[in-house]
Scaffold this motif. Structure first.
Motif, PDB file in Angstrom:
ATOM      1  N   UNK A   1      -0.043   2.456  -4.056  1.00 46.55           N
ATOM      2  CA  UNK A   1      -0.369   3.486  -5.020  1.00 46.55           C
ATOM      3  C   UNK A   1      -1.782   4.047  -5.324  1.00 46.55           C
ATOM      4  N   UNK A   2      -2.730   2.974  -4.883  1.00 43.35           N
ATOM      5  CA  UNK A   2      -4.125   3.349  -4.880  1.00 43.35           C
ATOM      6  C   UNK A   2      -4.427   3.968  -3.971  1.00 43.35           C
ATOM      7  N   UNK A   3      -3.719   3.904  -2.760  1.00 41.42           N
ATOM      8  CA  UNK A   3      -3.984   4.710  -1.538  1.00 41.42           C
ATOM      9  C   UNK A   3      -3.599   6.171  -1.806  1.00 41.42           C
ATOM     10  N   UNK A   4      -2.684   6.572  -2.543  1.00 36.95           N
ATOM     11  CA  UNK A   4      -2.197   7.762  -2.945  1.00 36.95           C
ATOM     12  C   UNK A   4      -3.396   8.634  -3.751  1.00 36.95           C
ATOM     13  N   UNK A   5      -3.957   7.842  -4.690  1.00 36.38           N
ATOM     14  CA  UNK A   5      -4.807   8.544  -5.608  1.00 36.38           C
ATOM     15  C   UNK A   5      -6.357   8.419  -4.957  1.00 36.38           C
ATOM     16  N   UNK A   6      -6.696   7.374  -4.180  1.00 34.96           N
ATOM     17  CA  UNK A   6      -8.049   7.353  -3.616  1.00 34.96           C
ATOM     18  C   UNK A   6      -7.854   6.795  -2.183  1.00 34.96           C
ATOM     19  N   UNK A   7      -7.658   7.601  -1.159  1.00 33.51           N
ATOM     20  CA  UNK A   7      -7.289   7.161   0.278  1.00 33.51           C
ATOM     21  C   UNK A   7      -8.697   6.216   0.644  1.00 33.51           C
ATOM     22  N   UNK A   8      -9.655   6.758   0.731  1.00 28.20           N
ATOM     23  CA  UNK A   8     -10.923   6.054   1.028  1.00 28.20           C
ATOM     24  C   UNK A   8     -11.005   4.768   0.727  1.00 28.20           C
TER      25      UNK A   8
ATOM     26  N   UNK B   1      -8.797   2.235   2.761  1.00 25.17           N
ATOM     27  CA  UNK B   1      -8.918   2.529   4.314  1.00 25.17           C
ATOM     28  C   UNK B   1      -9.637   1.282   5.016  1.00 25.17           C
ATOM     29  N   UNK B   2      -9.077   1.027   6.237  1.00 25.25           N
ATOM     30  CA  UNK B   2      -9.856   0.035   7.202  1.00 25.25           C
ATOM     31  C   UNK B   2      -9.146  -1.133   6.271  1.00 25.25           C
ATOM     32  N   UNK B   3      -9.934  -2.568   6.437  1.00 29.21           N
ATOM     33  CA  UNK B   3      -9.289  -3.589   6.028  1.00 29.21           C
ATOM     34  C   UNK B   3      -9.544  -3.921   4.201  1.00 29.21           C
ATOM     35  N   UNK B   4     -10.160  -2.767   3.728  1.00 31.59           N
ATOM     36  CA  UNK B   4     -10.333  -2.911   2.119  1.00 31.59           C
ATOM     37  C   UNK B   4      -9.022  -2.669   1.501  1.00 31.59           C
ATOM     38  N   UNK B   5      -8.048  -2.458   1.921  1.00 29.13           N
ATOM     39  CA  UNK B   5      -6.625  -2.504   1.336  1.00 29.13           C
ATOM     40  C   UNK B   5      -6.140  -3.944   1.508  1.00 29.13           C
ATOM     41  N   UNK B   6      -6.374  -4.646   2.357  1.00 25.91           N
ATOM     42  CA  UNK B   6      -6.143  -5.976   2.570  1.00 25.91           C
ATOM     43  C   UNK B   6      -6.654  -6.794   1.618  1.00 25.91           C
ATOM     44  N   UNK B   7      -8.104  -6.495   1.598  1.00 30.18           N
ATOM     45  CA  UNK B   7      -9.031  -7.109   0.652  1.00 30.18           C
ATOM     46  C   UNK B   7      -8.545  -6.849  -0.820  1.00 30.18           C
ATOM     47  N   UNK B   8      -8.303  -5.848  -1.144  1.00 35.91           N
ATOM     48  CA  UNK B   8      -7.785  -5.242  -2.685  1.00 35.91           C
ATOM     49  C   UNK B   8      -6.431  -6.198  -2.935  1.00 35.91           C
ATOM     50  N   UNK B   9      -5.415  -6.133  -1.879  1.00 40.03           N
ATOM     51  CA  UNK B   9      -4.244  -6.972  -2.316  1.00 40.03           C
ATOM     52  C   UNK B   9      -4.391  -8.292  -2.450  1.00 40.03           C
ATOM     53  N   UNK B  10      -5.448  -8.872  -1.638  1.00 40.47           N
ATOM     54  CA  UNK B  10      -5.666 -10.379  -1.765  1.00 40.47           C
ATOM     55  C   UNK B  10      -6.330 -10.728  -3.217  1.00 40.47           C
ATOM     56  N   UNK B  11      -7.174  -9.743  -3.533  1.00 39.74           N
ATOM     57  CA  UNK B  11      -7.895  -9.781  -4.864  1.00 39.74           C
ATOM     58  C   UNK B  11      -6.959  -9.644  -5.856  1.00 39.74           C
TER      59      UNK B  11
END
Length: 188
Positions: A137-144, A147-157
């Motif tokens: 959902x976050x990627x739909x509103x702010x894809x950047x 991007x990269x490994x930041x999505x994984x870090x956000x999930x772990x966060x």
């Protein structure tokens, strides 16, 4: 029924069936006071449904009328019979342990163990979905942002924040769930 004046846990029950508090320190049950019913309902909603994820896709693929029909019929065919089964079994077998106790008494210890293990495994796989949905959902509103490994870090966060939130207290989870529920309803 207990004899008059005999204590049952944190509540005293007299022969007429009325309830009386023993002391103020027994006012809490799993960290929630009795008057926090809305917090408990909100926490239960998020534990069971995880929020209204997926409703957008249903509306997009089926239209408003069919989506409303699905959202009305599903509880009638799935949730109400399940709730009736659980209430019947909880009343018939008033022991702590839920499905494990019911299956163990009905089918033996092996299947009771299997029920417990499968429920735990299912919960673990289900809980993995929510950080992924959040990042999606976050990627739909702010894809950047993801991007990269930041999505994984956000999930772990997200997992770390939710774990800390649960460790604080059940009251914090209940009140937070109520706040999140109101935030979800605010666009309506």
């Amino acid at each position: 029924m207990l004899p008059p004046g005999e204590r049952a846990g944190p509540i005293s029950i007299d022969w007429r069936g009325s309830f009386e508090r023993q002391s103020p320190q027994n006012d809490l049950w799993l960290g929630l006071q009795e008057d926090d019913a809305l917090s408990m309902i909100a926490a239960t909603f998020f534990m069971v449904a995880g929020g209204p994820y997926g409703i957008e896709d249903i509306v997009q693929k089926t239209g408003y009328g069919a989506a409303l029909l699905i959202l009305i019929v599903t509880p009638l065919l799935w949730s109400i019979p399940t709730a009736m089964m659980v209430s019947e079994l909880a009343t018939a077998i008033p022991e702590e342990g839920g499905f494990y106790i019911w299956v163990r008494r009905g089918m033996g210890p092996f299947w009771g163990y299997q029920e417990t293990w499968l429920t735990l495994a299912g919960s673990i796989f289900e809980m993995v979905l929510y950080p992924n949905l959040f990042v999606d959902y976050l990627g739909r509103f702010a894809p950047t942002v993801v991007s990269g490994n930041r999505g994984l870090a956000i999930g772990f966060g997200m997992i770390a924040v939710c774990t800390a939130w649960n460790l604080i207290s059940a009251r914090a989870v209940g009140e937070g769930s109520l706040g999140l529920g109101l935030a979800l309803l605010s666009p309506l």
